[in-house]
Design a protein around this motif. Structure first.
Motif: not given
Length: 199
Positions: A52, A56, A59-60, A126-127, A130, A133-134
């Protein structure tokens, strides 16, 4: 120039890294997601938690379009996740000690042409993104669920005397002074008390 030692030989066969690292890691995570992967400052982390954090960062790294990056290594799962993210993304990882003097950091950045240095604080962001975003996916701002809307149908098996069906409507859920998913799941899953008990 390579600081602190000679360059290690590089295997040209790209299959070896997948077979020796990536595929075993994926298989281990899929088959044993809850198995302990690390213990840091008394906190136990699982393979699932590591994955998890890796995703992210990958992704970055994709968004940055870089070929190499520095990683400030702290005793933190996120630092380890960044190292793995680089390996999985094909980005050259340059592990750096915490609290490196600015002069030495500048030298390394110039010699290795590092446009980015990843820190734990930055990667925690970053974490968190996400996570946000969720939540944005859940709270899309477009809900229009009428009180009379059917949201679930429960099957009651009546000890072998046939099956009856119970309709649950949006209005069936009571307002709670202090929100708890227990109340929600008890209404939706009365036939599954073991599942309800985990909330």
């Amino acid at each position: 120039m390579f600081i602190g030692g000679a360059q290690r030989p590089f295997k040209q066969n790209k299959i070896m890294f997948y077979q020796n690292v990536i595929e075993p890691y994926i298989r281990q995570t899929e088959q044993n997601p809850d198995q302990t992967v690390a213990r840091i400052d008394g906190q136990v982390y699982s393979y699932a938690q590591l994955a998890q954090r890796i995703a992210p960062i990958m992704n970055e790294l994709d968004a940055m379009s870089i070929t190499r990056t520095g990683i400030v290594m702290k005793q933190d799962l996120t630092s380890c996740a960044a190292l793995m993210a680089c390996l999985f993304s094909g980005v050259v990882a340059v592990p750096l000690p915490d609290a490196l003097p600015e002069k030495q950091l500048t030298t390394i950045r110039q010699e290795l042409e590092l446009s980015q240095i990843l820190t734990v604080e930055r990667m925690h962001y970053y974490y968190r993104m996400t996570f946000e975003d969720a939540l944005c996916r859940i709270d899309n701002g477009l809900y229009h669920i009428d009180d009379e809307q059917l949201v679930s149908i429960l099957c009651h098996f009546n000890n072998g005397n046939g099956i009856t069906f119970e309709h649950i409507y949006a209005k069936s859920f009571p307002r709670q002074k202090r929100f708890s998913l227990t109340t929600v799941f008890q209404l939706l899953l009365p036939e599954f008390p073991a599942i309800c008990s985990i909330f």
